[in-house]
Every structure is written in structure tokens, then in C-alpha cells.
Motif scaffolding. Structure first.
Motif, short mmCIF file in Angstrom:
data_model
loop_
_atom_site.label_atom_id
_atom_site.label_comp_id
_atom_site.label_asym_id
_atom_site.label_seq_id
_atom_site.Cartn_x
_atom_site.Cartn_y
_atom_site.Cartn_z
N ALA A 1 -1.42 8.83 1.14
CA ALA A 1 -0.10 8.87 1.78
C ALA A 1 -0.19 9.65 3.10
O ALA A 1 0.36 9.21 4.12
CB ALA A 1 0.92 9.52 0.85
N ALA B 1 -2.14 7.57 5.60
CA ALA B 1 -1.38 6.37 5.96
C ALA B 1 -0.29 6.69 6.97
O ALA B 1 -0.03 5.91 7.90
CB ALA B 1 -0.77 5.74 4.71
N LYS B 2 0.33 7.85 6.81
CA LYS B 2 1.39 8.27 7.72
C LYS B 2 0.89 8.27 9.16
O LYS B 2 1.54 7.79 10.08
CB LYS B 2 1.88 9.67 7.32
CG LYS B 2 3.38 9.86 7.52
CD LYS B 2 3.82 11.24 7.06
CE LYS B 2 3.87 11.38 5.53
NZ LYS B 2 4.06 12.79 5.10
N ASN C 1 0.66 4.92 10.50
CA ASN C 1 1.93 4.18 10.48
C ASN C 1 1.92 2.99 9.52
O ASN C 1 2.48 1.93 9.82
CB ASN C 1 2.28 3.67 11.88
CG ASN C 1 3.17 4.67 12.60
OD1 ASN C 1 4.04 5.27 11.97
ND2 ASN C 1 2.93 4.85 13.88
N SER D 1 1.86 2.03 4.98
CA SER D 1 2.25 2.65 3.71
C SER D 1 1.02 3.06 2.91
O SER D 1 -0.09 2.58 3.15
CB SER D 1 3.09 1.67 2.90
OG SER D 1 2.26 0.65 2.41
N GLU D 2 1.25 3.97 1.99
CA GLU D 2 0.17 4.45 1.12
C GLU D 2 -0.49 3.29 0.39
O GLU D 2 -1.71 3.16 0.36
CB GLU D 2 0.78 5.43 0.11
CG GLU D 2 -0.21 5.98 -0.90
CD GLU D 2 0.50 6.84 -1.95
OE1 GLU D 2 1.62 6.46 -2.39
OE2 GLU D 2 -0.05 7.88 -2.33
N SER D 3 0.34 2.40 -0.18
CA SER D 3 -0.23 1.30 -0.97
C SER D 3 -1.01 0.32 -0.07
O SER D 3 -2.03 -0.22 -0.47
CB SER D 3 0.85 0.56 -1.75
OG SER D 3 1.80 0.03 -0.85
N GLU D 4 -0.54 0.16 1.17
CA GLU D 4 -1.25 -0.74 2.08
C GLU D 4 -2.62 -0.17 2.43
O GLU D 4 -3.62 -0.89 2.45
CB GLU D 4 -0.43 -0.97 3.36
CG GLU D 4 -1.05 -2.05 4.25
CD GLU D 4 -0.22 -2.41 5.47
OE1 GLU D 4 0.79 -1.72 5.74
OE2 GLU D 4 -0.60 -3.36 6.16
N GLU E 1 -3.45 6.75 -6.03
CA GLU E 1 -2.61 7.64 -5.21
C GLU E 1 -3.09 9.10 -5.22
O GLU E 1 -3.04 9.78 -4.21
CB GLU E 1 -1.15 7.55 -5.66
CG GLU E 1 -0.52 6.22 -5.26
CD GLU E 1 0.89 6.04 -5.79
OE1 GLU E 1 1.51 7.04 -6.21
OE2 GLU E 1 1.36 4.89 -5.78
#
Lengths: 147, 160
Positions: free
Chosen positions: A24, A27-28, A31, A33-36, B22
Motif C-alpha cells: 500500500a 503503491a501510493k 499512484n 492501488s495496493e491490489s494493482e 498485503e
């Protein structure tokens, strides 16, 4: 490969976060998403654009050692010698190169003395001279690959 | 040994890759039976000690179009090798630059620099750039291209 794949390769070769939600956080910055990001890395690994993802450990800092070793192998014995050399678990990479010195492999051992032992054993098994070329000095090593 | 048994378990759990979930450090922690915080603290410590060189993606040269990967080797005077090596190391197409031992007479080269290009022709132009940079200090040189990968595995700690 799309723009995001390129961005991942160009910006994530180092400094992947060590945090509770590292994907996450990374990813931020990109730009996305975390899942992407997770899915993208997975795909890049599956299609072999990446050889791996994660921490890169240095065997030479783990109390072990590394060396580059070369041999001049007669053409007709190449297959036989390759089999002998590759059978050693200490042989991490082995490349054929277009030179009289036509076999180049990297030894990575957990015990430094093992480098010399493996070289001696290969010399004995093949009857060929084994050229142990450990690095004496490192001037630069950094990945600068860009796409 | 600069690492202890728990570091070793972390290395074994992550040497083939970080879990793609995650909370990857939680997954590693659960495998080992320690807390997430301890895993992160130990990984940071290994980064500081340079046991971990970096954490991130490792691209495949060939897949990215770097199909010509040449090992350039140079015979330069030992007394100047440090300054010459640093100069070559800053070239953007050089990924590794090392001093290694000579084996005279059959192997006179003491400076190794890996170059990466899309084609052999491009790689040879890079060799020219290095040769120009070295000038008179270059007594002789050669370029070895890989023609086949005979084996490729990462670092493999054996389980003790």
C-alpha cells in the motif's frame, strides 16, 4: 509491458518499504492501488520480466563467500564438464562465453574455505585447470537498468 | 557469523521472494513464530549491516531487451586500478566493476566491467567508450559475450 510496469521496474529496484502494509505504501507513490501493485508484480514474475522480488542477500556478508571461476574447456568435453560443475550446489550461475576461457561460473558458499575446496575438486574431477578469480576490489555495483 | 538462527530463518523464508500478500512481513513472522515487529526490525538491521543489498524487483536483463551482456576485461597497471575502476564504474551502462587476479601468461586482465546493451554492436560502442576513457592505461582488453546460460539459481542457504 505498459506504463505502470515500466514505472514499477524503474522505481522499485530498491527501497521497497519495510512496514506493516508495504505494498500500500509503495503503491501510493506510484499512484496505483495496493491490489494493482501486487497483481502487477505477480504478472511480471510469471512472464519472467522479473527474475525475483524481495530482499537481495549478500552471501559474502553472511559469513560465506563468493567467487567467479573460469575454465578453458575443450569443445568435445563441454557437456561432460558442464555436468560435473553444475552438480555442485555451490555453483549459483554458470555461463558459456565466446572465448578460450569458455566456462564462467559463480561459486557462493556459506563457508569461505569451501571456495578453494570446490575449485580443487572440480580440477581433480575434470583434469582441467580451474581459475579462481575472487573480487579483490569492488568499484561499483548498482542496478541502473531502465525501460 | 554476523547473523543468528532467527535471521537465518528470515533469510530462508524470503530468499526466493517476499510473499505477495498485503502484509508480507506478517506472513513471514507466522512461518517463523515471531512477531511482525521483530521481522521488520531484523530486516532493517540486515539492511544496515549490508547483508541485504536492497529490497525490490530484480529485472531479467534479457526480457527487458538487454540481449547483449558483455564481460569486458582490461589489463591496466595495478597502481592506477583504483582510480580507473571508479571512473568506469560511474558509466551508466556498466553494472559491475571489479578488480580480479591475473593468471599470467594466459589471463593478463585485472579489471572486469559488465556492460549491457540491446545489440552486440551497441555493446562494442560501449567498449570503445571505456577504451577511450582508459587511454594509454589500457595495455590490452577483450570482451566475452555469454552464449548460453548453463545454470542459474539464486542464493540458496541449505537448511541446517
Amino acid at each position: 509491458m505498459d506504463e505502470i510496469d515500466r514505472l514499477i521496474i524503474n522505481t522499485l529496484q530498491s527501497d521497497f518499504p519495510v512496514s506493516s502494509h508495504p505494498y500500500a505504501d509503495a503503491a501510493k507513490k506510484l499512484n496505483i492501488s495496493e491490489s494493482e501493485l501486487i497483481k502487477k508484480i505477480q504478472t511480471l514474475l510469471e512472464n519472467k520480466t522479473l527474475t525475483r522480488f524481495g530482499p537481495l542477500y549478500r552471501a559474502d556478508r553472511l559469513g560465506g563467500d563468493f567467487s567467479l571461476v573460469a575454465m578453458q574447456v575443450p569443445e568435445e568435453r563441454f557437456k561432460e564438464v558442464t555436468d560435473i560443475v553444475n552438480a555442485y550446489s555451490e555453483v549459483a550461475h554458470n555461463y558459456q562465453r565466446d572465448n578460450a576461457f569458455n566456462m564462467w561460473f559463480v561459486l557462493a558458499t556459506e563457508i569461505p574455505e569451501r571456495i578453494g575446496e570446490v575449485c580443487d575438486e572440480i580440477a581433480q574431477q575434470t583434469g582441467l585447470k580451474v581459475y579462481n578469480m575472487p573480487k579483490l576490489e569492488e568499484y561499483f555495483i548498482e542496478l541502473k537498468l531502465t525501460v | 557469523m554476523p547473523i543468528d538462527a532467527i535471521d537465518r530463518q528470515i533469510i530462508e523464508a524470503t530468499q526466493s521472494g517476499l510473499p505477495l500478500v498485503e502484509q508480507p512481513y506478517v506472513e513471514v513472522a507466522q512461518q517463523i513464530g515471531i512477531s511482525e515487529a521483530e521481522v521488520m526490525q531484523r530486516i532493517c538491521a540486515m539492511q544496515e549491516k549490508d547483508i541485504i543489498r536492497r529490497i525490490g524487483v530484480v529485472p531479467n536483463h534479457y526480457a527487458l531487451g538487454y540481449k547483449a551482456n558483455g564481460m569486458t576485461v582490461w589489463d591496466v597497471p595495478d597502481e592506477h586500478i583504483a582510480e580507473l575502476g571508479k571512473k568506469i564504474g560511474t558509466l551508466e551502462f556498466v553494472s559491475h566493476c571489479y578488480q580480479r587476479p591475473r593468471f599470467l601468461p594466459e589471463w593478463p586482465y585485472n579489471l572486469f566491467a559488465m556492460v549491457h546493451a540491446g545489440t552486440k554492436e551497441e555493446a562494442m560502442q560501449q567498449v570503445d567508450v571505456i577504451a577511450e576513457l582508459l587511454g594509454d592505461m589500457n595495455r590490452q582488453h577483450d570482451v566475452l559475450f555469454s552464449t548460453k546460460i548453463l545454470k542459474k539459481t539464486g542464493l540458496r542457504l541449505k537448511s541446517k
